[in-house]
Design an enzyme around this catalytic site. Structure first.
Site, PDB file in Angstrom:
ATOM      1  N   TYR A  73       0.839  -1.202   0.000  1.00 20.26           N
ATOM      2  CA  TYR A  73       0.000   0.000   0.000  1.00 20.26           C
ATOM      3  C   TYR A  73       0.872   1.250   0.000  1.00 20.26           C
ATOM      4  CZ  TYR A  73      -3.733   3.267   0.797  1.00 20.26           C
ATOM      5  OH  TYR A  73      -4.611   4.301   0.638  1.00 20.26           O
ATOM      6  N   PHE A 125      -7.478  21.101 -24.815  1.00 19.72           N
ATOM      7  CA  PHE A 125      -7.789  19.679 -24.891  1.00 19.72           C
ATOM      8  C   PHE A 125      -9.039  19.451 -24.044  1.00 19.72           C
ATOM      9  CE2 PHE A 125      -7.800  15.232 -23.715  1.00 19.72           C
ATOM     10  CZ  PHE A 125      -7.882  14.701 -24.992  1.00 19.72           C
ATOM     11  N   THR A 126      -9.860  18.491 -24.448  1.00 26.38           N
ATOM     12  CA  THR A 126     -11.200  18.321 -23.866  1.00 26.38           C
ATOM     13  C   THR A 126     -11.186  18.219 -22.331  1.00 26.38           C
ATOM     14  OG1 THR A 126     -10.953  15.958 -24.297  1.00 26.38           O
ATOM     15  CG2 THR A 126     -12.149  17.236 -25.948  1.00 26.38           C
ATOM     16  N   ASP A 216       1.715  19.957 -20.521  1.00 29.95           N
ATOM     17  CA  ASP A 216       0.990  18.721 -20.808  1.00 29.95           C
ATOM     18  C   ASP A 216       1.909  17.892 -21.689  1.00 29.95           C
ATOM     19  OD1 ASP A 216      -0.486  16.648 -21.809  1.00 29.95           O
ATOM     20  OD2 ASP A 216      -2.322  17.809 -22.053  1.00 29.95           O
ATOM     21  N   LYS A 259      -0.084   7.263 -23.570  1.00 28.29           N
ATOM     22  CA  LYS A 259       0.308   7.563 -24.957  1.00 28.29           C
ATOM     23  C   LYS A 259       1.798   7.274 -25.134  1.00 28.29           C
ATOM     24  CE  LYS A 259      -3.637  10.109 -24.542  1.00 28.29           C
ATOM     25  NZ  LYS A 259      -4.442  10.133 -23.311  1.00 28.29           N
ATOM     26  N   ARG A 383     -13.115  14.712 -34.323  1.00 27.56           N
ATOM     27  CA  ARG A 383     -12.420  15.814 -33.658  1.00 27.56           C
ATOM     28  C   ARG A 383     -12.878  17.089 -34.354  1.00 27.56           C
ATOM     29  NH1 ARG A 383      -9.917  13.942 -28.737  1.00 27.56           N
ATOM     30  NH2 ARG A 383     -12.150  14.195 -28.481  1.00 27.56           N
ATOM     31  N   PHE A 450     -18.895  14.195 -26.473  1.00 30.78           N
ATOM     32  CA  PHE A 450     -18.516  13.299 -27.571  1.00 30.78           C
ATOM     33  C   PHE A 450     -18.420  11.846 -27.151  1.00 30.78           C
ATOM     34  CE2 PHE A 450     -14.142  12.891 -26.087  1.00 30.78           C
ATOM     35  CZ  PHE A 450     -14.012  14.032 -25.318  1.00 30.78           C
TER      36      PHE A 450
HETATM   37  N1  F0G Z   1      -3.854  15.719 -22.526  1.00 33.63           N
HETATM   38  C1  F0G Z   1      -3.812  15.304 -23.795  1.00 33.63           C
HETATM   39  C2  F0G Z   1      -3.065  16.110 -24.805  1.00 33.63           C
HETATM   40  C3  F0G Z   1      -4.485  14.135 -24.178  1.00 33.63           C
HETATM   41  O1  F0G Z   1      -4.434  13.744 -25.441  1.00 33.63           O
HETATM   42  C4  F0G Z   1      -5.204  13.407 -23.202  1.00 33.63           C
HETATM   43  C5  F0G Z   1      -5.960  12.213 -23.579  1.00 33.63           C
HETATM   44  C6  F0G Z   1      -5.206  13.874 -21.889  1.00 33.63           C
HETATM   45  C7  F0G Z   1      -4.515  15.034 -21.582  1.00 33.63           C
HETATM   46  C8  F0G Z   1      -5.962  13.180 -20.804  1.00 33.63           C
HETATM   47  O2  F0G Z   1      -5.334  12.012 -20.443  1.00 33.63           O
HETATM   48  O3  F0G Z   1      -6.961  10.225 -21.115  1.00 33.63           O
HETATM   49  O4  F0G Z   1      -5.052   9.738 -19.590  1.00 33.63           O
HETATM   50  O5  F0G Z   1      -6.956  11.068 -18.788  1.00 33.63           O
HETATM   51  N2  F0G Z   1      -6.244  11.908 -24.755  1.00 33.63           N
HETATM   52  C9  F0G Z   1      -6.919  10.733 -25.228  1.00 33.63           C
HETATM   53  C10 F0G Z   1      -7.114  10.835 -26.724  1.00 33.63           C
HETATM   54  C11 F0G Z   1      -8.173  10.410 -24.511  1.00 33.63           C
HETATM   55  O6  F0G Z   1      -7.764   9.952 -27.287  1.00 33.63           O
HETATM   56  O7  F0G Z   1      -6.609  11.770 -27.339  1.00 33.63           O
HETATM   57  P1  F0G Z   1      -6.129  10.698 -19.969  1.00 33.63           P
END
Ligand code: F0G
Length: 458
Positions: A73, A125-126, A216, A259, A383, A450
């Site tokens: 833990y 970013f979303t 990021d 990624k 996108r 989305f």
């Molecule tokens: N920042 C970027 C540039 C990303 O592409 C993503 C995720 C995140 C933050 C968030 O990270 O998914 O680990 O919580 N991108 C994925 C995509 C979902 O399909 O582009 P996460």
């Protein structure tokens, strides 16, 4: 060193069998999914280019690392391996593991953003923007205009427009800007890199105004590869050294290690400021887990620390981006409009130009992704306007210039023949594009719509 073609610096040891489907089966599946490729079952997909997130193939070394998981833990050995890898490759002294990137975004936003603050960034970013908004902030786009133009071949479309940063500080004052958030290889711009020249200018600007610089770093290795190829003075530097130099210019980082770092789950928040680290440790226990695992199993931290080292290898990244460019060049040569230059993680066919008969309010990119799946079993992601969502204050749709689908290539998963099949499917699609119909919402979620929205044809 990089004279060979982009052929992969590995061979295949295990394979995952795929189910082949008929057009009738796919037609039923996409209707059942409400024309949203996120709602398909993966077993109904042939070539899955939805995302490069968590979908990469781990190496035999990473799999071996799983067996060395220390599932204590507190104080797991694997946490210390991860912390050391982050410091060695990415420069940051303090690491707080999180379950994935958005966990780190949540903690960063809650720590630093106050109600009424502004957070400038090189395109949204979303999940990043939503966490900023939920913490009371407003995202401000400071990327260069070229990034919004699919046809501009600017080599560094991720660069920051310093005049936009200056205008923001003049308007709201430095005390309302807790940090600048810079993404490497900007996802929503089409996987486009920022130059070190631009990053250094942002660093100097932040120092001048006493503002922190957050990074990021989800796709930092791909960004470094483009710097090596395109930025004067870096042609003889290794990707590893360029990655380090990028990170070293910034104060804090959020990472989705699903990624670049080629693990199926995981991420972290990293920083150099000990006081901030103390705050992050206090918050991570609320949302993720103890500060030495933060939502990750020990074994996953081990696979991540190995993946970090593999991700900055020149031969790896050359093959990775080479495969993306191979697909992109096949589409471009066939006359299919795509975002240029070809990005680091994906190829982005331009739905605006492929479907000029569908107005943006009828979601041309969403319709294109659904039809691509229907005819071929290839799964892409929208996108465009659906992903961009609504303005959190006015409720109006954001209307992004870029209305694209994303053919996102997982790392070390598909072969050149899979890229050929994908290109052939896109060429078939282009031939009957004028018959594709637009869509309208039958269900629109309030946040990150989305992912779960459903549509029907108009
Ligand atoms: N920042 C970027 C540039 C990303 O592409 C993503 C995720 C995140 C933050 C968030 O990270 O998914 O680990 O919580 N991108 C994925 C995509 C979902 O399909 O582009 P996460």
């Amino acid at each position: 060193m990089r004279q060979h073609s982009w052929a992969e610096p590995y061979k295949i040891k295990a394979v995952e069998l795929l189910k082949m489907t008929t057009r009738e089966q796919r037609d039923a599946a996409i209707r059942e999914a409400g024309f949203n490729t996120f709602l398909l079952r993966s077993e109904d997909v042939y070539i899955d280019l939805l995302t490069d997130s968590g979908t990469s193939a781990m190496s035999d070394r990473q799999w071996a690392g799983l067996m060395r998981g220390d599932e204590a833990y507190a104080g797991s050995t694997n946490f210390y391996h991860l912390r050391d890898a982050v410091e060695e490759y990415y420069s940051y002294k303090y690491t707080v593991p999180t379950h994935q990137g958005r966990g780190a975004e949540n903690i960063l936003s809650q720590m630093l953003i106050r109600d009424g603050d502004y957070v400038p960034g090189n395109m949204y970013f979303t999940t990043t923007r939503l966490h900023q908004e939920l913490a009371g902030g407003t995202f401000v786009d400071v990327i260069i205009d070229e990034a919004h133009d699919a046809q501009s071949e600017h080599p560094f479309k991720g660069d920051v427009d310093m005049a936009k940063l200056d205008a923001l500080v003049d308007e709201v004052g430095a005390e309302k800007i807790p940090y600048v958030c810079i993404a490497t290889c900007v996802n929503m711009a089409g996987g486009q890199p920022i130059s070190l020249a631009s990053l250094k200018a942002v660093r100097a600007w932040c120092d001048k105004h006493g503002i922190r610089l957050a990074h990021d770093m989800t796709r930092v290795a791909e960004n470094a590869h483009f710097i090596q190829r395109r930025e004067a003075g870096y042609e003889n530097k290794s990707v590893k050294d360029i990655v380090y130099e990028i990170c070293d210019l910034t104060d804090i980082a959020t990472m989705s290690s699903k990624k670049d770092a080629m693990v199926n789950i995981g991420g972290f928040l990293a920083m150099n400021d000990p006081e901030l680290y103390e705050k992050a440790c206090a918050l991570v226990v609320v949302y993720e887990g103890l500060h030495t695992y933060g939502g990750m199993a020990g074994r996953d931290m081990e696979a991540l620390s190995i993946g970090i080292a593999e991700s900055v290898d020149d031969n790896h990244i050359h093959a990775r981006v080479g495969q993306v460019e191979y697909l992109g060049n096949r589409l471009r040569d066939a006359g299919i409009p795509i975002v240029l230059p070809i990005g680091g993680h994906a190829v982005f066919p331009d739905a605006r130009r492929m479907l000029p008969h569908i107005p943006q309010e009828h979601f041309p990119a969403q319709a294109l992704a659904a039809e691509l799946y229907r005819i071929s079993g290839v799964r892409a992601m929208e996108r465009g306007i659906v992903s961009a969502g609504r303005d959190s204050v006015t409720g109006e749709n954001h209307k992004p210039e870029l209305e694209t689908i994303r053919l996102t290539i997982p790392r070390r998963v598909y072969t050149q023949a899979h890229m050929d099949v994908t290109a052939e499917a896109m060429i078939d699609l282009a031939e009957h594009a004028n018959q594709i119909r637009g869509l309208k919402f039958v269900y629109e979620p309030k946040m990150l719509r989305f992912f779960q929205a459903r549509f029907e044809q108009v």
